[in-house]
Enzyme design. Structure first.
Site, PDB file in Angstrom:
ATOM      1  N   GLY A  38      42.169  68.535 -65.821  1.00 35.40           N
ATOM      2  CA  GLY A  38      43.302  66.950 -66.277  1.00 35.40           C
ATOM      3  C   GLY A  38      41.999  66.257 -66.249  1.00 35.40           C
TER       4      GLY A  38
ATOM      5  N   THR B 179      25.658  60.478 -85.173  1.00 35.90           N
ATOM      6  CA  THR B 179      27.053  59.844 -85.140  1.00 35.90           C
ATOM      7  C   THR B 179      27.492  58.481 -86.750  1.00 35.90           C
ATOM      8  OG1 THR B 179      26.045  58.719 -83.809  1.00 35.90           O
ATOM      9  CG2 THR B 179      27.335  60.439 -83.173  1.00 35.90           C
TER      10      THR B 179
ATOM     11  N   LYS C  33      35.410  59.620 -67.061  1.00 39.58           N
ATOM     12  CA  LYS C  33      35.982  60.165 -65.925  1.00 39.58           C
ATOM     13  C   LYS C  33      36.042  59.360 -64.345  1.00 39.58           C
ATOM     14  CE  LYS C  33      39.298  63.671 -63.927  1.00 39.58           C
ATOM     15  NZ  LYS C  33      39.540  64.348 -63.798  1.00 39.58           N
TER      16      LYS C  33
ATOM     17  N   GLN D 125      25.710  59.996 -72.969  1.00 36.27           N
ATOM     18  CA  GLN D 125      25.421  61.593 -73.830  1.00 36.27           C
ATOM     19  C   GLN D 125      24.724  62.405 -73.377  1.00 36.27           C
ATOM     20  OE1 GLN D 125      23.109  58.315 -75.575  1.00 36.27           O
ATOM     21  NE2 GLN D 125      25.175  58.307 -77.054  1.00 36.27           N
TER      22      GLN D 125
ATOM     23  N   GLY E 164      35.251  61.862 -84.012  1.00 38.15           N
ATOM     24  CA  GLY E 164      36.823  62.881 -84.922  1.00 38.15           C
ATOM     25  C   GLY E 164      35.879  64.337 -85.766  1.00 38.15           C
TER      26      GLY E 164
ATOM     27  N   GLY F 298      31.056  58.297 -77.401  1.00 31.01           N
ATOM     28  CA  GLY F 298      32.619  58.457 -76.233  1.00 31.01           C
ATOM     29  C   GLY F 298      33.446  58.294 -74.970  1.00 31.01           C
ATOM     30  N   HIS F 299      33.547  57.652 -74.571  1.00 31.87           N
ATOM     31  CA  HIS F 299      33.619  57.839 -72.776  1.00 31.87           C
ATOM     32  C   HIS F 299      35.085  57.170 -73.531  1.00 31.87           C
ATOM     33  CE1 HIS F 299      29.546  56.851 -70.990  1.00 31.87           C
ATOM     34  NE2 HIS F 299      29.764  58.074 -71.739  1.00 31.87           N
TER      35      HIS F 299
ATOM     36  N   ARG G 161       8.120  47.965 -82.947  1.00 32.98           N
ATOM     37  CA  ARG G 161       8.348  45.986 -82.782  1.00 32.98           C
ATOM     38  C   ARG G 161       8.739  44.821 -83.585  1.00 32.98           C
ATOM     39  NH1 ARG G 161       3.051  47.741 -79.964  1.00 32.98           N
ATOM     40  NH2 ARG G 161       3.773  48.848 -82.183  1.00 32.98           N
TER      41      ARG G 161
ATOM     42  N   LYS H  66      31.958  62.862 -68.777  1.00 32.65           N
ATOM     43  CA  LYS H  66      31.615  61.183 -67.804  1.00 32.65           C
ATOM     44  C   LYS H  66      31.951  60.236 -67.530  1.00 32.65           C
ATOM     45  CE  LYS H  66      28.010  60.955 -70.099  1.00 32.65           C
ATOM     46  NZ  LYS H  66      28.503  62.232 -71.412  1.00 32.65           N
TER      47      LYS H  66
ATOM     48  N   ASP I  69      29.664  64.716 -74.083  1.00 34.19           N
ATOM     49  CA  ASP I  69      30.976  64.842 -73.809  1.00 34.19           C
ATOM     50  C   ASP I  69      31.634  65.474 -72.526  1.00 34.19           C
ATOM     51  OD1 ASP I  69      30.786  62.920 -75.962  1.00 34.19           O
ATOM     52  OD2 ASP I  69      30.518  65.000 -77.317  1.00 34.19           O
TER      53      ASP I  69
HETATM   54  P1  IMP Z   1      22.669  60.105 -83.046  1.00 29.66           P
HETATM   55  O1  IMP Z   1      23.137  59.944 -81.917  1.00 29.66           O
HETATM   56  O2  IMP Z   1      24.291  59.331 -83.865  1.00 29.66           O
HETATM   57  O3  IMP Z   1      21.715  59.821 -83.558  1.00 29.66           O
HETATM   58  O4  IMP Z   1      23.001  61.819 -83.116  1.00 29.66           O
HETATM   59  C1  IMP Z   1      21.629  62.672 -82.543  1.00 29.66           C
HETATM   60  C2  IMP Z   1      22.733  63.843 -82.129  1.00 29.66           C
HETATM   61  O5  IMP Z   1      23.045  63.684 -81.227  1.00 29.66           O
HETATM   62  C3  IMP Z   1      23.779  64.140 -83.015  1.00 29.66           C
HETATM   63  O6  IMP Z   1      23.773  65.564 -82.803  1.00 29.66           O
HETATM   64  C4  IMP Z   1      24.648  63.449 -82.199  1.00 29.66           C
HETATM   65  O7  IMP Z   1      26.325  64.646 -82.933  1.00 29.66           O
HETATM   66  C5  IMP Z   1      24.237  63.482 -80.836  1.00 29.66           C
HETATM   67  N1  IMP Z   1      25.271  63.020 -79.884  1.00 29.66           N
HETATM   68  C6  IMP Z   1      25.179  60.977 -79.918  1.00 29.66           C
HETATM   69  N2  IMP Z   1      25.817  60.883 -79.551  1.00 29.66           N
HETATM   70  C7  IMP Z   1      26.470  61.717 -79.095  1.00 29.66           C
HETATM   71  C8  IMP Z   1      27.613  61.473 -77.510  1.00 29.66           C
HETATM   72  O8  IMP Z   1      27.512  60.985 -76.793  1.00 29.66           O
HETATM   73  N3  IMP Z   1      27.771  63.090 -77.178  1.00 29.66           N
HETATM   74  C9  IMP Z   1      28.172  64.074 -78.296  1.00 29.66           C
HETATM   75  N4  IMP Z   1      26.727  64.503 -78.936  1.00 29.66           N
HETATM   76  C10 IMP Z   1      26.833  63.373 -79.098  1.00 29.66           C
END
Ligand code: IMP
Length: 424
Positions: free
Chosen positions: A415, A128, A17, A224, A302, A39-40, A142, A15, A12
């Site tokens: 911003g 998530t 932007k 991530q 969220g 989530g971008h 596999r 990236k 978060d």
């Molecule tokens: P998973 O990737 O859904 O298995 O989650 C594993 C950990 O990575 C958790 O703490 C999530 O909140 C975190 N995580 C996964 N994707 C993101 C992201 O895009 N931004 C921030 N945290 C993430």
């Protein structure tokens, strides 16, 4: 010129932007890791785009977009994104390419993610629930993995899905007393995925090497952040892929030495979602101020993000293992209005000082942060486009980030819009 953009914190960082901006000078944008857990957000004019799987470069009409082998591809999410962008006037045919070797995230992966997290109670990772861990686990095991290319032979796929369903059903029933997996229901969905997604499927490794031979400019987009990397992050509170810059070569089939510049993206503070160590966390008024001002709520789930001070020890480590050439410092505007700012410059573990980030849970849980405190500024900086016009206290903050991370800050975000960016 090839670039790679990678997060140096817990995701978060902003990236999306940076990729959107750099994509203007790129021919190809490549998403090489993670899945719909990412989530971008990209804001163009009055339009807001939240992307989970499509590379952020997709918003530049002339840029080709590639989703590679190491991406955990949720066919439903990618289809929704393709349909959403098509409805908003974007053309994706002959522009979007998905690796035949990308592993598919199917409904039973999401069920498994949820069941496991529920069963872990207070020890849960805080995933998530997008099925990412179970999909990568199947990849590594596999026998029961389903890849994009498997959609080409539906009869073979049907047989395989029955074997997968038998195995997963036993697992779910014995471990969680949960419902069995309906192989035919999964198969029916796969039939429609095949119809919608196979036109985009190809050998992306071959394609990328062809682009390189043609001298095209490629931008690799990390998902991530480094501290969530399965090997180099704060294990076990990490994601299930190599989300650091080290994941780029294996994730795409392109060696890192063919990338000219690695750009590390950080926020002017730190955030993390889900459980796990967070040395500079401010579970107080300061953390709440940053959360509200920076709108620190997950793009995917969220969930409110945990917020804290900039951690130079962690970023220095991430920058080092990613060999980043420069830093993009985002959300500097969010810090305005705080009387005092802090940067963690060193960790104290017992009697010892640790300048190197210990990616080890036992050590991290004992860390005490040693902070440098500096005065904050009140001015709104969201309209500033020249570094020298920033309040001196903001300039000082940026310079201290550079000194402590040992990397030049070449881009500053003030911003969410494309235009709210300072280049140095
Ligand atoms: P998973 O990737 O859904 O298995 O989650 C594993 C950990 O990575 C958790 O703490 C999530 O909140 C975190 N995580 C996964 N994707 C993101 C992201 O895009 N931004 C921030 N945290 C993430």
């Amino acid at each position: 010129m090839n670039h790679c953009v990678v997060g140096l914190q817990w995701g978060d960082e902003g990236k999306g932007k940076i990729v959107d901006i750099l994509a203007e000078q790129s021919d190809v944008v490549v998403r090489y890791s993670g899945g719909a857990n990412a989530g971008h957000t990209v804001i163009i004019g009055d339009d807001r785009f939240a992307l989970h799987l499509l590379p952020s470069g997709v918003l530049r009409p002339n840029v080709k977009c590639v989703i590679t082998n190491a991406v955990a591809l949720d066919p439903e999410v990618v289809t929704t994104e393709i349909q959403g962008l098509t409805a908003r006037g974007f053309t994706l045919t002959e522009r979007l390419f998905i690796s035949e070797n990308a592993h598919l995230v199917l409904d039973y992966h999401k069920t498994e993610d949820r069941l496991r997290e529920e069963s872990l109670g207070k020890n849960k990772i805080g995933t998530t629930i997008r099925g990412i861990g179970p999909c990568y686990a199947d990849k590594v095991q596999r026998s029961y993995a389903i890849r994009m290319g498997d959609l080409r032979d539906l009869q073979k796929l049907r047989t395989k899905l029955h074997a997968v369903a038998e195995y997963k059903s036993k697992l779910f029933q014995v471990l969680y007393n949960a419902e069995a997996v309906d192989a035919e229901a999964v198969f029916e969905k796969c039939k429609s995925h095949a119809e919608r997604l196979l036109p985009f499927a190809t050998d992306t490794t071959e394609m990328l090497h062809k682009y390189i031979a043609e001298g095209k400019s490629i931008l690799f987009e990390g998902a991530q952040g480094t501290l969530l990397d399965i090997d180099h992050g704060t294990f076990p509170f990490v994601t299930s892929s190599n989300s650091s810059a080290l994941g780029m070569p294996a994730g795409s089939g392109v060696p890192a030495k063919l990338v000219d510049k690695f750009i590390g993206v950080v926020k002017a503070y730190s955030t993390r979602v889900g459980a796990g160590p967070f040395p500079t966390e401010q579970d107080n008024e300061i953390g709440r101020y940053i959360r509200e001002k920076g709108n620190e709520y997950g793009t995917t789930t969220g969930r409110p993000r945990r917020c804290g001070w900039f951690d130079a020890v962690a970023v220095r480590y991430a920058a080092q293992i990613g060999a980043v050439d420069s830093i993009a410092l985002m959300h500097l505007d969010t810090l305005a209005g705080l009387q005092e700012l802090k940067i963690c410059m060193e960790y104290q573990i017992g009697q010892e000082q640790a300048a190197f980030f210990p990616a080890n849970l036992d050590k991290l849980s004992q860390v005490r942060c040693v902070y440098e405190t500096m005065p904050g500024w009140d001015d709104d900086i969201t309209g500033i486009d020249d570094f020298n016009d920033l309040p001196l206290k903001a300039q000082h903050f940026v310079c201290r980030v550079e000194e402590m991370t040992k990397k030049p800050v070449t881009i500053i975000g003030v911003g969410p819009r494309r235009s709210q960016t300072i280049f140095r």
